[in-house]
Scaffold this motif. Structure first.
Motif, PDB file in Angstrom:
ATOM      1  N   PRO A 179       1.137  -1.049   0.100  1.00  0.00           N
ATOM      2  CA  PRO A 179      -0.190  -0.075   0.273  1.00  0.00           C
ATOM      3  C   PRO A 179       1.097   1.476  -0.247  1.00  0.00           C
ATOM      4  CG  PRO A 179       0.169  -1.282   2.030  1.00  0.00           C
ATOM      5  CD  PRO A 179       1.100  -1.849   0.980  1.00  0.00           C
ATOM      6  N   GLY A 180       2.530   0.658  -0.119  1.00  0.00           N
ATOM      7  CA  GLY A 180       2.666   2.378  -0.204  1.00  0.00           C
ATOM      8  C   GLY A 180       2.975   3.478  -1.093  1.00  0.00           C
ATOM      9  N   LYS A 181       3.454   4.377  -0.539  1.00  0.00           N
ATOM     10  CA  LYS A 181       3.338   4.959  -2.278  1.00  0.00           C
ATOM     11  C   LYS A 181       4.331   4.473  -3.591  1.00  0.00           C
ATOM     12  CE  LYS A 181       1.499   9.350  -0.359  1.00  0.00           C
ATOM     13  NZ  LYS A 181       0.890  10.922   0.109  1.00  0.00           N
ATOM     14  N   ILE A 220       8.510  12.123  -8.214  1.00  0.00           N
ATOM     15  CA  ILE A 220       8.169  11.928  -6.410  1.00  0.00           C
ATOM     16  C   ILE A 220       8.631  11.053  -6.142  1.00  0.00           C
ATOM     17  CG2 ILE A 220       5.963  12.785  -4.932  1.00  0.00           C
ATOM     18  CD1 ILE A 220       4.258  14.060  -7.625  1.00  0.00           C
ATOM     19  N   SER A 221       9.516  10.630  -5.265  1.00  0.00           N
ATOM     20  CA  SER A 221       9.477   9.625  -4.737  1.00  0.00           C
ATOM     21  C   SER A 221       8.401   8.640  -3.832  1.00  0.00           C
ATOM     22  CB  SER A 221      11.177  10.007  -4.185  1.00  0.00           C
ATOM     23  OG  SER A 221      10.617  10.712  -2.724  1.00  0.00           O
ATOM     24  N   LEU A 235      16.515   8.915  -2.327  1.00  0.00           N
ATOM     25  CA  LEU A 235      15.689  10.182  -2.248  1.00  0.00           C
ATOM     26  C   LEU A 235      14.523   9.276  -1.686  1.00  0.00           C
ATOM     27  CD1 LEU A 235      15.355  10.648  -6.094  1.00  0.00           C
ATOM     28  CD2 LEU A 235      15.334  12.502  -4.294  1.00  0.00           C
ATOM     29  N   GLY A 236      14.920   8.660  -0.486  1.00  0.00           N
ATOM     30  CA  GLY A 236      14.212   7.771   0.260  1.00  0.00           C
ATOM     31  C   GLY A 236      13.590   6.556   0.123  1.00  0.00           C
ATOM     32  N   GLU A 237      13.623   5.029   1.022  1.00  0.00           N
ATOM     33  CA  GLU A 237      12.566   3.978   0.465  1.00  0.00           C
ATOM     34  C   GLU A 237      13.957   3.529  -0.454  1.00  0.00           C
ATOM     35  OE1 GLU A 237       9.460   2.443   1.478  1.00  0.00           O
ATOM     36  OE2 GLU A 237       9.376   4.167   2.848  1.00  0.00           O
ATOM     37  N   GLY A 238      14.993   2.884  -0.274  1.00  0.00           N
ATOM     38  CA  GLY A 238      15.734   2.622  -1.841  1.00  0.00           C
ATOM     39  C   GLY A 238      15.613   3.128  -3.146  1.00  0.00           C
ATOM     40  N   SER A 280       6.328   3.236 -10.592  1.00  0.00           N
ATOM     41  CA  SER A 280       6.972   1.599 -10.273  1.00  0.00           C
ATOM     42  C   SER A 280       6.868   1.790  -9.138  1.00  0.00           C
ATOM     43  CB  SER A 280       8.504   2.475 -10.590  1.00  0.00           C
ATOM     44  OG  SER A 280       9.141   1.031  -9.713  1.00  0.00           O
ATOM     45  N   ASP A 281       7.006   0.619  -8.365  1.00  0.00           N
ATOM     46  CA  ASP A 281       6.838   0.178  -6.495  1.00  0.00           C
ATOM     47  C   ASP A 281       8.191  -0.639  -6.404  1.00  0.00           C
ATOM     48  OD1 ASP A 281       6.418  -1.722  -7.840  1.00  0.00           O
ATOM     49  OD2 ASP A 281       4.503  -2.691  -7.336  1.00  0.00           O
TER      50      ASP A 281
END
Ligand SMILES: [Zn+2]
Ligand SMILES: [Zn+2]
Length: 412
Positions: A30-32, A50-51, A154-157, A287-288
């Motif tokens: 469910p993450g952005k 947009i990260s 940019l965060g989250e890998g 992209s997820d």
């Protein structure tokens, strides 16, 4: 008027990453997602990253005629100042809407190649960012590790790695078709098994220089170089990138014949599905980390999903050494200069000089504009031969430049 350009990129508040951890695959859920909007700005480039954590990076600011549209769209998508604004190179079709965009949403940092380009529009932009943006920088590799690449987390890998230019470790490319284009910032945005390669208006020389280095150029999505112009996107480069999706940013019925049939054919040969802002409007790609979803027409078109097939890992597969030390020095920093922490940008003379890389005009060369066109060409330009539309003739380059901007095919 001059100002000091900071090159301490590692001071970026965005996390600076040494490399991507190979086992840090993001978990889809469910993450952005990571989203890139390739805006419909007509004949020019502008994209917004947009990260998943909401970091925002604007890459180019479109041509002057798109300034209101771009500023309005950014206001819809961005809250608070951009974390980073990148100008890939100082051509008007990438910088024309930059100041209104920054006025609309603000920016914490500005990065461009630092390539000296004495146009009035570029000078105005440098003055504006010098006054209104906190940090102004060039993509200088970490002086403590000059054979690595500059990577911005940019965060989250998710990370953005600059592949070119590499001044002062390597001089700017010089003596090319267009040195301003050739020294475009080329950056790879990576997230898990997916990646975007953003190449500005990179020229064949840029592609050849990158191909000589130990780099993983593979990408799920390629922002096609130079609006799909016929010289860039060489077959060896496309074979190395192997894009599944290719986005071309170009204007409807533009004066340059972009995108070129040859380029579309080469993209087809590597199996890329091509999307064009002149036909598909704003192209939105998310992209997820495992799959990439593309929707045209500002995100309202049908969704196309492709699986990410890349192997997560470092982009530099070995020490990144200068490729061709024999190449002549570009108009930027001189190779004999000692390494400095800051680069001083000195605006050029007030007269409109020739574009870098362009030849001195012949004494009696005339300059031509086609009806309703915003650009002018050399009289000898082959583009003029393809068009039968009414034309305006200028007896000097200065007279043409007062009303229109130089065409990118013949670089008058
Ligand atoms: Zn361009
Ligand atoms: Zn350009």
């Amino acid at each position: 008027m001059s100002f000091v350009r900071s090159s301490c990129v590692l001071a970026l508040l965005l996390t600076a990453l040494p490399s991507l951890a190979t086992d840090a695959l993001p978990t889809p859920g469910p993450g952005k997602p990571l989203t890139v909007h390739f805006f419909d700005v007509g004949q020019g480039d502008a994209a917004l990253i947009i990260s998943p954590t909401g970091k925002t990076v604007l890459v180019d600011g479109g041509p002057p005629e798109a300034r209101e549209r771009l500023a309005a769209r950014l206001k819809e998508l961005v809250t608070g100042p951009l974390d980073l604004a990148i100008l890939t190179h100082p051509h008007l079709d990438h910088l024309g809407g930059f100041i209104p965009a920054l006025r609309a949403v603000g920016a914490r940092r500005f990065m461009d190649p630092g390539f000296n380009h004495p146009s009035e529009a570029y000078r105005d932009l440098l003055d504006f960012v010098g006054q209104s943006v906190g940090q102004v920088m060039t993509p200088t590799p970490n002086p403590a590790a000059p054979h690595t690449l500059l990577t911005i987390g940019l965060g989250e890998g998710v990370s953005l790695t600059v592949l070119w230019p590499r001044v002062p470790q390597e001089p700017f490319l010089a003596g090319t078709r267009s040195d301003a284009n050739s020294n475009s910032i080329v950056a790879k945005l990576t997230y898990g098994r997916t990646a975007f390669l953003l190449v500005g208006d990179a020229e064949p020389d840029t592609e050849a220089a990158l191909l000589q280095k130990p780099l993983d150029l593979s990408a799920t999505v390629l922002k096609v170089a130079h609006h799909g112009g016929r010289h860039s996107s060489t077959a060896p480069f496309l074979e190395a990138v192997k894009p599944q999706l290719a986005v071309i940013s170009c204007g409807a019925k533009n004066d340059y014949g972009h995108p070129a049939q040859e380029t579309l054919a080469r993209l087809g040969e590597v199996g890329a599905r091509v999307f064009r802002t002149d036909q598909d409007g704003e192209v939105v790609v998310s992209s997820d980390g495992r799959t990439v979803a593309l929707r045209a027409h500002g995100g309202t078109g049908p969704m196309l999903v492709v699986p990410g097939e890349l192997t997560p890992g470092p982009i530099a597969l070995g020490p990144v050494e200068p490729t061709s030390p024999a190449r002549s020095q570009g108009p930027g920093r001189k190779s004999g200069e000692p390494k400095r922490e800051a680069v001083v940008i000195v605006p050029g003379p007030t007269a409109t000089p020739a574009e870098p890389g362009s030849a001195t005009p012949a004494a009696n060369e005339r300059y031509i504009s086609l009806k309703n066109s915003k650009v002018f060409h050399k009289e000898s330009c082959s583009t003029l031969k393809r068009s039968k539309s009414e034309r305006t003739i200028y007896s000097s380059r200065a007279a043409a430049a007062r009303e229109r901007r130089p065409a990118e095919d013949c670089h008058p």
